[in-house]
Design a protein around this motif. Structure first.
Motif, PDB file in Angstrom:
ATOM      1  N   VAL A   3      19.537   9.913  28.280  1.00 54.40           N
ATOM      2  CA  VAL A   3      19.060   9.279  29.086  1.00 54.40           C
ATOM      3  C   VAL A   3      18.571   8.101  27.939  1.00 54.40           C
ATOM      4  N   SER A   4      18.132   6.907  29.149  1.00 54.61           N
ATOM      5  CA  SER A   4      17.277   5.509  28.314  1.00 54.61           C
ATOM      6  C   SER A   4      16.204   5.599  28.371  1.00 54.61           C
ATOM      7  N   THR A   5      15.788   5.101  27.317  1.00 51.65           N
ATOM      8  CA  THR A   5      14.216   5.089  27.628  1.00 51.65           C
ATOM      9  C   THR A   5      13.959   3.701  26.862  1.00 51.65           C
ATOM     10  N   THR A   6      13.179   3.119  27.800  1.00 48.89           N
ATOM     11  CA  THR A   6      12.779   1.397  27.865  1.00 48.89           C
ATOM     12  C   THR A   6      11.456   1.338  26.582  1.00 48.89           C
ATOM     13  N   GLU A   7      11.790   1.385  25.680  1.00 47.60           N
ATOM     14  CA  GLU A   7      10.699   0.882  24.643  1.00 47.60           C
ATOM     15  C   GLU A   7      10.130  -0.321  24.408  1.00 47.60           C
ATOM     16  N   LEU A   8      10.125  -0.794  25.182  1.00 49.04           N
ATOM     17  CA  LEU A   8       9.397  -2.468  24.845  1.00 49.04           C
ATOM     18  C   LEU A   8      10.278  -3.336  26.272  1.00 49.04           C
ATOM     19  N   GLN A   9       8.632  -4.032  26.743  1.00 45.84           N
ATOM     20  CA  GLN A   9       9.217  -5.028  28.119  1.00 45.84           C
ATOM     21  C   GLN A   9       8.100  -5.959  27.743  1.00 45.84           C
ATOM     22  N   LEU A  10       8.582  -6.982  28.084  1.00 46.69           N
ATOM     23  CA  LEU A  10       7.511  -8.484  27.311  1.00 46.69           C
ATOM     24  C   LEU A  10       8.232  -9.644  27.577  1.00 46.69           C
ATOM     25  N   VAL A  11       7.045 -10.753  27.998  1.00 48.18           N
ATOM     26  CA  VAL A  11       7.722 -11.719  28.754  1.00 48.18           C
ATOM     27  C   VAL A  11       6.725 -13.165  28.020  1.00 48.18           C
ATOM     28  N   LEU A  12       7.627 -13.640  27.691  1.00 49.47           N
ATOM     29  CA  LEU A  12       6.581 -14.709  27.041  1.00 49.47           C
ATOM     30  C   LEU A  12       6.800 -16.631  26.845  1.00 49.47           C
ATOM     31  N   PRO A  13       6.269 -16.932  27.297  1.00 46.74           N
ATOM     32  CA  PRO A  13       6.473 -18.553  27.353  1.00 46.74           C
ATOM     33  C   PRO A  13       7.957 -18.549  26.454  1.00 46.74           C
ATOM     34  N   ALA A  14       8.604 -19.985  26.989  1.00 44.43           N
ATOM     35  CA  ALA A  14      10.141 -20.418  26.690  1.00 44.43           C
ATOM     36  C   ALA A  14       9.885 -20.896  25.453  1.00 44.43           C
ATOM     37  N   VAL A  15       8.467 -20.718  24.826  1.00 44.43           N
ATOM     38  CA  VAL A  15       8.466 -21.988  23.511  1.00 44.43           C
ATOM     39  C   VAL A  15       8.979 -22.082  22.375  1.00 44.43           C
ATOM     40  N   PRO A  16       8.288 -22.217  20.827  1.00 46.29           N
ATOM     41  CA  PRO A  16       8.706 -21.987  19.852  1.00 46.29           C
ATOM     42  C   PRO A  16       8.271 -21.247  18.713  1.00 46.29           C
ATOM     43  N   ALA A  17       7.234 -20.601  18.928  1.00 52.25           N
ATOM     44  CA  ALA A  17       6.428 -19.252  19.079  1.00 52.25           C
ATOM     45  C   ALA A  17       6.593 -18.498  19.369  1.00 52.25           C
ATOM     46  N   SER A  18       7.760 -17.667  20.928  1.00 48.87           N
ATOM     47  CA  SER A  18       7.547 -17.025  20.812  1.00 48.87           C
ATOM     48  C   SER A  18       8.631 -16.268  20.230  1.00 48.87           C
ATOM     49  N   VAL A  19       9.144 -17.066  19.658  1.00 47.23           N
ATOM     50  CA  VAL A  19      10.563 -16.642  18.435  1.00 47.23           C
ATOM     51  C   VAL A  19      10.294 -16.031  17.663  1.00 47.23           C
ATOM     52  N   ARG A  20       8.870 -16.075  16.772  1.00 42.52           N
ATOM     53  CA  ARG A  20       8.080 -14.935  16.122  1.00 42.52           C
ATOM     54  C   ARG A  20       7.410 -13.647  16.690  1.00 42.52           C
ATOM     55  N   ARG A  21       7.584 -13.892  18.019  1.00 44.58           N
ATOM     56  CA  ARG A  21       6.134 -13.293  18.056  1.00 44.58           C
ATOM     57  C   ARG A  21       7.568 -11.981  19.038  1.00 44.58           C
ATOM     58  N   ALA A  22       8.743 -12.436  19.737  1.00 45.73           N
ATOM     59  CA  ALA A  22       9.837 -11.553  20.453  1.00 45.73           C
ATOM     60  C   ALA A  22       9.993 -10.783  18.933  1.00 45.73           C
ATOM     61  N   ARG A  23      10.864 -11.701  18.435  1.00 45.16           N
ATOM     62  CA  ARG A  23      11.176 -10.513  16.890  1.00 45.16           C
ATOM     63  C   ARG A  23      10.144  -9.385  16.355  1.00 45.16           C
ATOM     64  N   ASN A  24       8.992 -10.137  15.843  1.00 43.28           N
ATOM     65  CA  ASN A  24       7.874  -9.046  15.506  1.00 43.28           C
ATOM     66  C   ASN A  24       7.695  -7.935  16.441  1.00 43.28           C
ATOM     67  N   ALA A  25       8.002  -8.126  17.477  1.00 41.48           N
ATOM     68  CA  ALA A  25       7.626  -7.105  18.909  1.00 41.48           C
ATOM     69  C   ALA A  25       8.961  -6.196  18.529  1.00 41.48           C
ATOM     70  N   VAL A  26      10.109  -6.493  18.520  1.00 43.46           N
ATOM     71  CA  VAL A  26      11.558  -5.701  18.349  1.00 43.46           C
ATOM     72  C   VAL A  26      11.506  -5.112  17.308  1.00 43.46           C
ATOM     73  N   ALA A  27      10.694  -5.938  16.435  1.00 47.07           N
ATOM     74  CA  ALA A  27      10.841  -5.366  14.895  1.00 47.07           C
ATOM     75  C   ALA A  27       9.799  -3.648  14.568  1.00 47.07           C
ATOM     76  N   GLU A  28       9.060  -3.831  15.450  1.00 46.13           N
ATOM     77  CA  GLU A  28       7.946  -2.282  15.494  1.00 46.13           C
ATOM     78  C   GLU A  28       8.396  -1.924  15.917  1.00 46.13           C
ATOM     79  N   VAL A  29       9.232  -1.927  16.873  1.00 45.87           N
ATOM     80  CA  VAL A  29      10.365  -0.668  17.884  1.00 45.87           C
ATOM     81  C   VAL A  29      11.089  -0.459  16.607  1.00 45.87           C
ATOM     82  N   VAL A  30      12.135  -1.082  16.164  1.00 45.14           N
ATOM     83  CA  VAL A  30      12.734  -1.068  15.293  1.00 45.14           C
ATOM     84  C   VAL A  30      11.925   0.145  14.349  1.00 45.14           C
TER      85      VAL A  30
END
Lengths: 133, 176
Positions: A3-30
């Motif tokens: 069974v596949s579990t969704t661990e994170l679902q996040l929508v961010l504006p497509a701006v440079p600052a979102s690169v870090r926010r996305a990375r950090n959010a996924v890193a927390e899950v990992v």
């Protein structure tokens, strides 16, 4: 089949600052999934490159749309999906050869990479990683 | 625009540009500003990425552009990538995109300064074209990094041993 579990679902504006926010959010899950440092680094790098590509190319410039980040977990596999509703990626640009170094790195590090893209619905990058590596 | 061979003067003390933390697309504007300031000083440049904990391809592109700009201004340019640098940085520069990293690298500021004193060849001065040479360079960094980590662990163990011995001596002295 597990069974596949969704661990994170996040929508961010497509701006440079979102690169870090996305990375950090996924890193927390990992981190929570207790993956090794190497896998965690690989995932962080691939997410950063994929989101950077969206910011740069999907909407013809930063701040004109959004990027969605989804992390799914099934057994020892982690799937990270980076989705946009931009102008799509030309077929010729989807391979590492044609694309930039970011795509090359994603192809090197992800166990599997699937790209779905059209000019009407945008682009979806699905990257799979082996957590037990 | 100035290209071709240039030998930085020995008296030119380099400007050290220290990059720290996580760097990506969102960091580029700040990096460009700092590089412009460094170029303004008109001295050779050492970019120290030792305290940089994460970087993306955009940062590599920034370093490549910086190296090219330095060459055009006739300034020496070396990236200092210590053996103890974060593994993401080392892998990015040495393994994942070595063909992109067209700049000279050194493991320390001292070696970087020595490299700056060497003549800079025109065209692609830092390019190591040969795949095998790139692999060897990556191995040198990897092994040196492991060695540094082992030496650091040894130092910690020696310190702990010393403290324990001091405590034992202190206890003996107190009971005597």
């Amino acid at each position: 089949m597990g069974v596949s579990t969704t661990e994170l679902q996040l929508v961010l504006p497509a701006v440079p600052a979102s690169v870090r926010r996305a990375r950090n959010a996924v890193a927390e899950v990992v981190d929570e999934l207790a993956a090794g440092d190497r896998v965690a680094d690989d995932v962080r790098l691939c997410v950063s490159e994929a989101v950077s590509n969206v910011v740069r190319h999907a909407y013809g410039g930063p701040g004109r749309g959004e990027v969605e980040i989804v992390v799914e977990h099934e057994g020892s596999e982690l799937a990270v999906v980076i989705r946009d509703s931009g102008r799509g990626m030309a077929r010729s640009a989807r391979s590492a050869k044609a694309g930039g170094f970011g795509m090359k790195i994603i192809e090197k590090l992800a166990r599997r990479l699937t790209i779905t893209s059209s000019a009407r619905s945008g682009t979806e990058l699905r990257m799979a990683f082996d957590l037990e590596r | 625009m100035r290209a071709g061979n240039s030998t930085p003067k020995q008296s030119d003390r380099p400007t050290v540009l220290r990059l720290a933390g996580e760097l990506d697309l969102g960091s580029l504007d700040g990096l460009e500003l700092r590089l412009d300031e460094a170029f303004g000083l008109g001295r050779p440049i050492l970019v120290d990425v030792g305290d940089c904990t994460f970087a993306t391809v955009d940062v590599l592109h920034f370093l490549v552009r910086a190296a090219r700009d330095a060459r055009e201004r006739g300034l020496g340019f070396v990236v200092v990538l210590p053996y103890s640098a974060s593994s993401v940085l080392r892998r990015l520069v040495l393994e994942l995109a070595p063909d992109l990293a067209e700049f000279r690298i050194a493991p320390s500021l001292r070696v970087g300064s020595a490299l700056l004193a060497r003549p800079v060849r025109s065209a692609a001065p830092a390019r190591v074209d040969d795949v095998r040479l790139r692999e060897l360079r990556a191995m040198v960094w990897e092994n040196a990094s492991r060695l540094e980590a082992l030496l650091a662990s040894r130092d910690v163990l020696l310190l702990e041993k010393r403290r324990t011995l001091e405590q034992v001596h202190a206890r003996r002295g107190a009971s005597a």
